[in-house]
Design an enzyme around this catalytic site. Structure first.
Site, mmCIF file in Angstrom:
data_model
loop_
_atom_site.group_PDB
_atom_site.id
_atom_site.type_symbol
_atom_site.label_atom_id
_atom_site.label_comp_id
_atom_site.label_asym_id
_atom_site.label_seq_id
_atom_site.Cartn_x
_atom_site.Cartn_y
_atom_site.Cartn_z
ATOM 1 N N ASN A 381 0.829 -1.212 0.000
ATOM 2 C CA ASN A 381 0.000 0.000 0.000
ATOM 3 C C ASN A 381 0.860 1.258 0.000
ATOM 4 O O ASN A 381 0.512 2.264 -0.618
ATOM 5 C CB ASN A 381 -0.917 -0.010 1.226
ATOM 6 C CG ASN A 381 -1.852 1.182 1.242
ATOM 7 O OD1 ASN A 381 -2.683 1.351 0.360
ATOM 8 N ND2 ASN A 381 -1.713 2.016 2.252
ATOM 9 N N ARG A 384 1.966 2.114 -3.461
ATOM 10 C CA ARG A 384 0.878 2.615 -4.295
ATOM 11 C C ARG A 384 0.497 4.043 -3.955
ATOM 12 O O ARG A 384 -0.027 4.760 -4.808
ATOM 13 C CB ARG A 384 -0.360 1.708 -4.143
ATOM 14 C CG ARG A 384 -0.234 0.357 -4.797
ATOM 15 C CD ARG A 384 -1.602 -0.310 -4.877
ATOM 16 N NE ARG A 384 -2.184 -0.497 -3.560
ATOM 17 C CZ ARG A 384 -2.044 -1.604 -2.830
ATOM 18 N NH1 ARG A 384 -1.335 -2.615 -3.312
ATOM 19 N NH2 ARG A 384 -2.591 -1.711 -1.639
ATOM 20 N N HIS A 391 2.800 6.446 -9.488
ATOM 21 C CA HIS A 391 2.280 5.075 -9.464
ATOM 22 C C HIS A 391 1.302 4.833 -10.606
ATOM 23 O O HIS A 391 1.312 3.758 -11.233
ATOM 24 C CB HIS A 391 1.593 4.795 -8.126
ATOM 25 C CG HIS A 391 0.829 3.497 -8.111
ATOM 26 N ND1 HIS A 391 -0.512 3.428 -8.426
ATOM 27 C CD2 HIS A 391 1.222 2.233 -7.851
ATOM 28 C CE1 HIS A 391 -0.911 2.170 -8.360
ATOM 29 N NE2 HIS A 391 0.117 1.432 -8.004
ATOM 30 N N TYR A 399 3.366 -1.714 -15.912
ATOM 31 C CA TYR A 399 2.811 -2.983 -15.418
ATOM 32 C C TYR A 399 1.758 -3.550 -16.380
ATOM 33 O O TYR A 399 1.879 -4.686 -16.851
ATOM 34 C CB TYR A 399 2.214 -2.769 -14.035
ATOM 35 C CG TYR A 399 1.637 -4.017 -13.416
ATOM 36 C CD1 TYR A 399 2.459 -4.977 -12.831
ATOM 37 C CD2 TYR A 399 0.261 -4.229 -13.408
ATOM 38 C CE1 TYR A 399 1.931 -6.122 -12.259
ATOM 39 C CE2 TYR A 399 -0.277 -5.374 -12.841
ATOM 40 C CZ TYR A 399 0.559 -6.303 -12.265
ATOM 41 O OH TYR A 399 0.034 -7.447 -11.702
ATOM 42 N N HIS A 426 15.169 6.534 -10.096
ATOM 43 C CA HIS A 426 15.501 7.246 -8.855
ATOM 44 C C HIS A 426 17.018 7.355 -8.674
ATOM 45 O O HIS A 426 17.541 8.409 -8.297
ATOM 46 C CB HIS A 426 14.889 6.531 -7.651
ATOM 47 C CG HIS A 426 13.432 6.815 -7.459
ATOM 48 N ND1 HIS A 426 12.454 6.228 -8.222
ATOM 49 C CD2 HIS A 426 12.791 7.643 -6.586
ATOM 50 C CE1 HIS A 426 11.268 6.666 -7.823
ATOM 51 N NE2 HIS A 426 11.445 7.538 -6.839
#
Length: 516
Positions: A381, A384, A391, A399, A426
């Site tokens: 969580n 997300r 996301h 995805y 990143h």
């Protein structure tokens, strides 16, 4: 007057009822089905029988009528809801080009945008949270803490210097070389506005008329990839490294580079399937999105392209001013945290030899300034929700597209690819902006992040998991800030005259020794 059948002729002429009976119709429709008597006081038998027959026929037709009415009403409501959703998400960028059914006829084509993320008008999560009195109290506590940071800095500087020091040297240094940053950003923005839109426009005009659609699409696709790689990829990175931009200025350039790359990809990815899925006979009526729609998307706080987004009926300038003040407050908050808590700690640790004791102390001293605000009970969580905008882009374009290309059996591989892409980007941002390669974030993200994502999943509920989440977040952020800060000061205190390739790869803080 009486006829042959013995029924009053006047009543026969009034087969549809007398004026009094006509006025009585609404009362009977509401359920009062009593019948009037004839003028001579006798019940009109024929009239009564006809009405009884009519009532029986109405009762027979009632179920079919209600069923038909229910079907039409259901279709009307469903169509109204579907139109409203399409207006909120992607309302008729190609109004007469193709319908949803025609778009789905193409085998293997991706679902249209309205089957993806739908934008609705609602308050942001933070705005909803700030309406709670307890959250407002925490917000006020942070404001009070910022005031204390400012006062403590002023008092300490006054004691040390004998005067009030308001120079903000760290901010001035971090946002330096603005004369390079401004034209670089303008170049990236204008190129992102003109090149992807122009390439898509030319491709869309000639796609259905081309006899070699694959070659036609491949040609423009390669041009778009060259633009993404060179114009938005290598050029800003070269400017950041060649001009040795300070950290904050470099973050502006590189983060804007990543944002614009993702924006351009979303624009192409959402609009290409519309052209491909439409039948060739309607290709003459194709209408690409307007420049104003694409321009608005480049500034919209989302990475998912839609022709229109829900907007408030009026501009709330007071709301804009409040958010701008919060941004400035966050900037000064970070400044005073680094000045009062981080810099003194890392400067002293960088002057000592690298050892486990110093590393442990540095990590735990870095936990407080690295505190994260999000509250979650599972890492799944957390990933997300910590950055919903990013996301959404990863979910739809990394995805879901991975599963669409390779199949739904490879969900684990799709998740691994998303983690890898996110960790690499990143680390790229930190590497370019700090000027050294030290893949701490990539290692934590790919190793511990992946493990905790499967161990601390959504089925973990309860307070204990929330405590574990906070503990791991504190510890992870402390490790990141500590190690990157030590490496930063090692590069400042231990410069190399003739560095080799291994010198760029090997962490300099491991071998940096300064004699005081």
């Amino acid at each position: 007057m009486v006829g042959e059948d013995g029924i009053s002729v006047r009543n026969r002429r009034s087969a549809y009822g007398t004026p009094e009976e006509k006025n009585d119709v609404p009362r009977r429709l509401e359920g009062d089905w009593s019948f009037p008597s004839s003028s001579n006081g006798r019940i009109d038998v024929d009239h009564t029988m006809r009405r009884m027959q009519l009532l029986a026929e109405v009762e027979k037709l009632k179920p079919a009528f209600m069923k038909e009415f229910d079907n039409h009403f259901t279709e009307f409501v469903n169509g109204l809801v579907a139109k409203s959703v399409m207006l909120e998400s992607s309302p008729s960028a190609f109004p007469t080009a193709c319908t949803e059914k025609e778009s789905l006829k193409t085998k293997g084509s991706r679902a249209p945008p309205e089957h993806g993320k739908v934008f609705i008008a609602r308050k942001s999560l933070l705005d909803e949270l700030f309406e709670v009195d307890h959250i407002q109290t925490i917000y006020h506590m942070f404001i009070a803490l910022l005031i204390l940071f400012i006062l403590s800095t002023l008092v300490v500087d006054f004691i040390d210097e004998g005067r009030l020091v308001l120079e903000f040297d760290l901010l001035v240094y971090s946002f330096g070389k603005f004369s390079v940053v401004a034209p670089t950003w303008l170049y990236m923005f204008l190129s992102t506005l003109l090149v992807p839109y122009g390439l898509f426009l030319q491709w869309a005009k000639g796609y259905h008329g081309s006899s070699h659609k694959t070659i036609h699409s491949l040609f423009f696709g390669v041009l778009f990839m060259v633009f993404q790689t060179i114009c938005l990829g290598l050029v800003p990175m070269y400017i950041a490294l060649a001009y040795e931009l300070p950290p904050a200025s470099c973050f502006i350039v590189i983060l804007e580079q990543v944002r614009l790359v993702m924006k351009a990809h979303s624009y192409i990815r959402e609009n290409v399937p519309r052209i491909v899925s439409c039948p060739p006979q309607k290709s003459n009526s194709l209408q690409v999105p307007q420049v104003s729609q694409y321009l608005y998307f480049l500034f919209a706080p989302t990475l998912i392209y839609r022709d229109h987004y829900p907007r408030t009926p009026t501009r709330r300038w007071s709301y804009v001013a409040t958010k701008f003040a919060q941004i400035l407050g966050s900037l000064f908050y970070a400044y005073y945290i680094f000045v009062r808590l981080c810099i003194p700690t890392y400067r002293s640790y960088s002057r000592e030899n690298f050892n486990v004791r110093g590393l442990v102390l540095c990590i735990f001293n870095s936990i407080l300034p690295a505190k994260d605000w999000w509250n979650s009970t599972s890492f799944a969580n957390y990933y997300r929700t910590w950055n919903v905008v990013v996301h959404d882009w990863l979910y739809y374009y990394a995805y879901r597209d991975f599963l669409w290309f390779f199949g739904k059996k490879f969900k684990a591989a799709a998740m691994l690819s998303v983690f890898t892409v996110s960790a690499a980007v990143h680390e790229y941002v930190l590497g370019v902006c700090f000027g050294y390669f030290y893949p701490v974030l990539f290692f934590l993200f790919m190793c511990f992040g992946m493990v905790f994502n499967f161990i601390l999943h959504d089925r973990r509920k309860g307070a204990i998991w929330n405590v574990i989440m906070w503990t791991l977040l504190f510890l992870g952020q402390g490790i990141i800030i500590c190690l990157y800060s030590q490496e930063w000061y090692a590069h400042q205190y231990c410069p190399l005259k003739n560095p080799t390739f291994l010198d760029y790869v090997k962490p300099r803080s491991w071998a940096c020794q300064i004699k005081i």
